[in-house]
Design an enzyme around this catalytic site. Structure first.
Site, short mmCIF file in Angstrom:
data_model
loop_
_atom_site.label_atom_id
_atom_site.label_comp_id
_atom_site.label_asym_id
_atom_site.label_seq_id
_atom_site.Cartn_x
_atom_site.Cartn_y
_atom_site.Cartn_z
N TYR A 73 22.67 -1.85 -25.65
CA TYR A 73 21.32 -2.40 -25.92
C TYR A 73 20.45 -2.28 -24.67
O TYR A 73 19.28 -1.90 -24.74
CB TYR A 73 21.43 -3.87 -26.33
CG TYR A 73 20.12 -4.46 -26.80
CD1 TYR A 73 19.80 -4.53 -28.15
CD2 TYR A 73 19.18 -4.96 -25.89
CE1 TYR A 73 18.60 -5.05 -28.59
CE2 TYR A 73 17.97 -5.48 -26.31
CZ TYR A 73 17.68 -5.53 -27.67
OH TYR A 73 16.48 -6.05 -28.09
N PHE A 125 -6.31 13.31 -31.55
CA PHE A 125 -5.53 13.51 -32.77
C PHE A 125 -5.76 12.29 -33.67
O PHE A 125 -6.16 11.23 -33.19
CB PHE A 125 -4.04 13.68 -32.43
CG PHE A 125 -3.22 13.87 -33.67
CD1 PHE A 125 -3.37 15.01 -34.43
CD2 PHE A 125 -2.33 12.90 -34.09
CE1 PHE A 125 -2.65 15.17 -35.61
CE2 PHE A 125 -1.60 13.05 -35.27
CZ PHE A 125 -1.76 14.20 -36.03
N ASP A 126 -5.49 12.42 -34.96
CA ASP A 126 -5.91 11.35 -35.89
C ASP A 126 -5.27 9.99 -35.60
O ASP A 126 -5.94 8.96 -35.69
CB ASP A 126 -5.77 11.75 -37.37
CG ASP A 126 -4.39 12.25 -37.75
OD1 ASP A 126 -3.54 12.39 -36.85
OD2 ASP A 126 -4.16 12.50 -38.95
N ASP A 215 -2.30 13.14 -23.45
CA ASP A 215 -1.60 13.11 -24.74
C ASP A 215 -0.79 14.40 -24.78
O ASP A 215 -1.32 15.49 -25.03
CB ASP A 215 -2.62 13.03 -25.87
CG ASP A 215 -1.95 13.03 -27.25
OD1 ASP A 215 -0.73 13.28 -27.32
OD2 ASP A 215 -2.66 12.79 -28.25
N ALA A 217 1.91 15.82 -26.41
CA ALA A 217 2.83 16.26 -27.47
C ALA A 217 3.27 17.71 -27.29
O ALA A 217 4.43 18.05 -27.48
CB ALA A 217 2.18 16.07 -28.84
N LYS A 258 7.64 17.15 -31.03
CA LYS A 258 7.09 18.51 -30.99
C LYS A 258 7.85 19.33 -29.94
O LYS A 258 8.94 19.83 -30.21
CB LYS A 258 5.59 18.48 -30.68
CG LYS A 258 4.72 18.07 -31.85
CD LYS A 258 4.60 16.60 -32.02
CE LYS A 258 3.55 16.21 -33.03
NZ LYS A 258 3.60 14.76 -33.30
N HIS A 452 -5.90 10.26 -45.33
CA HIS A 452 -5.37 11.51 -45.89
C HIS A 452 -3.88 11.43 -46.22
O HIS A 452 -3.38 12.17 -47.04
CB HIS A 452 -5.64 12.68 -44.94
CG HIS A 452 -5.07 12.51 -43.58
ND1 HIS A 452 -5.51 11.55 -42.70
CD2 HIS A 452 -4.07 13.17 -42.95
CE1 HIS A 452 -4.81 11.63 -41.59
NE2 HIS A 452 -3.93 12.61 -41.70
N1 F0G Z 1 -0.86 13.18 -30.35
C1 F0G Z 1 -0.91 14.42 -30.87
C2 F0G Z 1 -1.69 15.48 -30.17
C3 F0G Z 1 -0.23 14.70 -32.06
O1 F0G Z 1 -0.29 15.93 -32.55
C4 F0G Z 1 0.52 13.66 -32.68
C5 F0G Z 1 1.22 13.91 -33.93
C6 F0G Z 1 0.54 12.39 -32.10
C7 F0G Z 1 -0.16 12.19 -30.93
C8 F0G Z 1 1.29 11.25 -32.72
O2 F0G Z 1 2.64 11.43 -32.60
O3 F0G Z 1 3.49 11.65 -34.94
O4 F0G Z 1 5.04 11.17 -33.04
O5 F0G Z 1 3.48 9.43 -33.84
N2 F0G Z 1 1.03 14.93 -34.62
C9 F0G Z 1 1.73 15.30 -35.84
C10 F0G Z 1 1.06 16.49 -36.44
C11 F0G Z 1 1.98 14.20 -36.81
O6 F0G Z 1 1.40 16.82 -37.59
O7 F0G Z 1 0.24 17.13 -35.79
P1 F0G Z 1 3.72 10.89 -33.66
#
Ligand code: F0G
Length: 461
Positions: A73, A125-126, A215, A217, A258, A452
């Site tokens: 843990y 990102f969304d 950010d 990813a 990713k 979406h």
């Molecule tokens: N930032 C970026 C640039 C992303 O592309 C994503 C996720 C996130 C943050 C959030 O990360 O999904 O691990 O919580 N992108 C995916 C996509 C979902 O389909 O582009 P997460």
């Protein structure tokens, strides 16, 4: 076609069967899914390009690591392995695991933002945009203008618009709680950000006393583009490029689903361990994610993450990976199909506004193309356009996105050259009958935020 497919730098040891439904079955499935591709079952998709997130194939070494995960843990051995890898690759003092990218956003963003604050990004990102809004702040996108012209081939179309950023910093000062640099710039089509732009953006943030969060990813793909397209880095190692990129930030949030090639995981980093943020991050993490040495992950996931960090930055792998995008893009060039060009790092973003010029933004041309691709060949993709952008949080009115992209996100180490050919052939078929698709879709139900994922739609007659 001038592009040669780069052979996979791996061989296949385990397979997962997939099957294609008949056209009639696909038409029935998408109708039952209320024309929302997130409502489809994965097994009803022949080729699943909904996302490159968590859909990657782990290696034999990563699977072996899973068996060796330490499930303590607190103070798990796998956590220390991850911490060592994170410090080594990024040069940050504090490395915090979390269960995925949006968890890192949920932990960090409320510490720097809140009611009345603003946050500026080369493009949110969304989920990041949603966490800015959930904190009470408002997001401002600030990408270079060339990103908005899919046909304009320019390197580093993911860059921050520095003149606009500086004027925002001058106008709003410390009201801007955070600048976010997204590498690669997903919403602009997986477009990379140059080292020069990262350096200059960070210098502006320092001048105005505003922190910068990366950010991260798709940081490894971004590093590959820096090496390929920024002449002074052509002989630098990917690892050295990454080190320098991360020196132009104070914190990073990362979806490890990713470029780290795992199926679940995320990270949060703080460059300076003396930052007061570290204690606050640990507290938020304990509340939302779990104790700070596991952050919502099993010990085995931490282990896979630590190994995947190194596999994801191997140059031969990155060359093959970006090579897949270039191959698919070249097939679309031959067919006169427009996409965000030059092609970015994790997928091909097809310009649905060019495919269906007669369908207006508020009938969702990109969502329309995604539905047609599913009907055509069982390929699942997603809308990165007005349908995804949603409504203005203050007025409730439908926003008009800068682009209408249907994204073919390519999972890592999963699909072969023949699969890529099938994707190109399907797009060519849809283009041939694009005039027969007369109208788009209307929303019959939607939730207030990130609609979406859940909304229901119907075709406009
Ligand atoms: N930032 C970026 C640039 C992303 O592309 C994503 C996720 C996130 C943050 C959030 O990360 O999904 O691990 O919580 N992108 C995916 C996509 C979902 O389909 O582009 P997460």
């Amino acid at each position: 076609m001038a592009i040669k497919y780069i052979p996979e730098p791996f061989r296949i040891k385990m397979v997962e069967p997939i099957k294609m439904l008949t056209r009639q079955e696909r038409e029935q499935k998408i109708k039952e899914a209320k024309y929302n591709l997130f409502n489809l079952r994965g097994e009803d998709c022949y080729i699943d390009l909904l996302t490159d997130s968590g859909t990657n194939a782990m290696s034999d070494q990563m699977w072996a690591g899973i068996m060796g995960g330490d499930e303590a843990y607190a103070g798990s051995r796998s956590y220390y392995k991850l911490e060592d890898a994170g410090k080594d690759i990024f040069g940050y003092d504090y490395i915090q695991p979390v269960h995925q990218g949006r968890a890192a956003e949920k932990v960090l963003l409320p510490l720097l933002l809140g009611e009345g604050k603003l946050s500026v990004s080369n493009m949110f990102f969304d989920t990041t945009r949603a966490h800015v809004i959930l904190s009470g702040a408002r997001p401002i996108d600030c990408v270079v203008p060339e990103a908005k012209d899919p046909s304009k081939r320019a390197p580093f179309k993911g860059n921050m618009d520095l003149a606009k950023l500086e004027s925002l910093l001058k106008e709003h000062g410390r009201r801007i709680g955070l600048v976010v640099m997204t590498i690669t710039n997903n919403s602009a089509g997986g477009q990379p950000v140059s080292m020069k732009n990262m350096r200059e953006t960070y210098a502006l943030c320092q001048k105005y006393g505003v922190p910068l969060n990366i950010d991260a990813a798709r940081y490894a793909e971004n590093a590959y583009f820096v090496k390929r397209d920024e002449p002074e880095y052509k002989d630098a190692s990917i690892k050295d490029i990454i080190r320098e990129m991360f020196s132009y930030g104070d914190t990073f949030t990362m979806s490890a689903k990713k470029d780290t090639i795992v199926n679940i995981g995320g990270m949060l980093g703080v460059r300076d361990s003396a930052s007061p943020l570290v204690i606050q991050i640990k507290a938020n993490c304990i509340n939302y994610e779990g104790f700070y040495t596991y952050g919502g992950l099993a010990g085995r996931d931490l282990e896979a993450l630590a190994i995947g960090l190194y596999e994801g930055i191997e140059e031969s792998y990155l060359r093959y990976r970006i090579g897949q995008m270039e191959y698919l893009a070249a097939r679309l060039d031959d067919a006169g199909i427009a996409y965000q060009s030059p092609v970015g790092g994790h997928g091909v973003f097809v310009d649905a506004a060019q495919m269906f010029p007669h369908i207006p933004y508020n009938e969702f041309p990109a969502q329309t193309l995604c539905i047609e691709l599913y009907k055509e060949a069982g390929i699942r993709t997603c809308d990165i356009g007005s349908y995804m952008l949603g409504n203005d949080p203050d007025t409730g009115r439908q926003l008009h996105a800068d682009f209408e992209f249907s994204r073919l996100a390519i999972p890592r180490r999963v699909y072969t050259q023949a699969h890529l050919d099938l994707m190109a052939d399907a797009l060519i078929e849809v283009k041939k009958r694009s005039q027969e698709v007369k109208r788009g879709y209307r929303i019959t139900w939607e939730p207030p935020i990130l609609r979406h994922f859940q909304a229901s739609l119907e075709p406009i007659k």
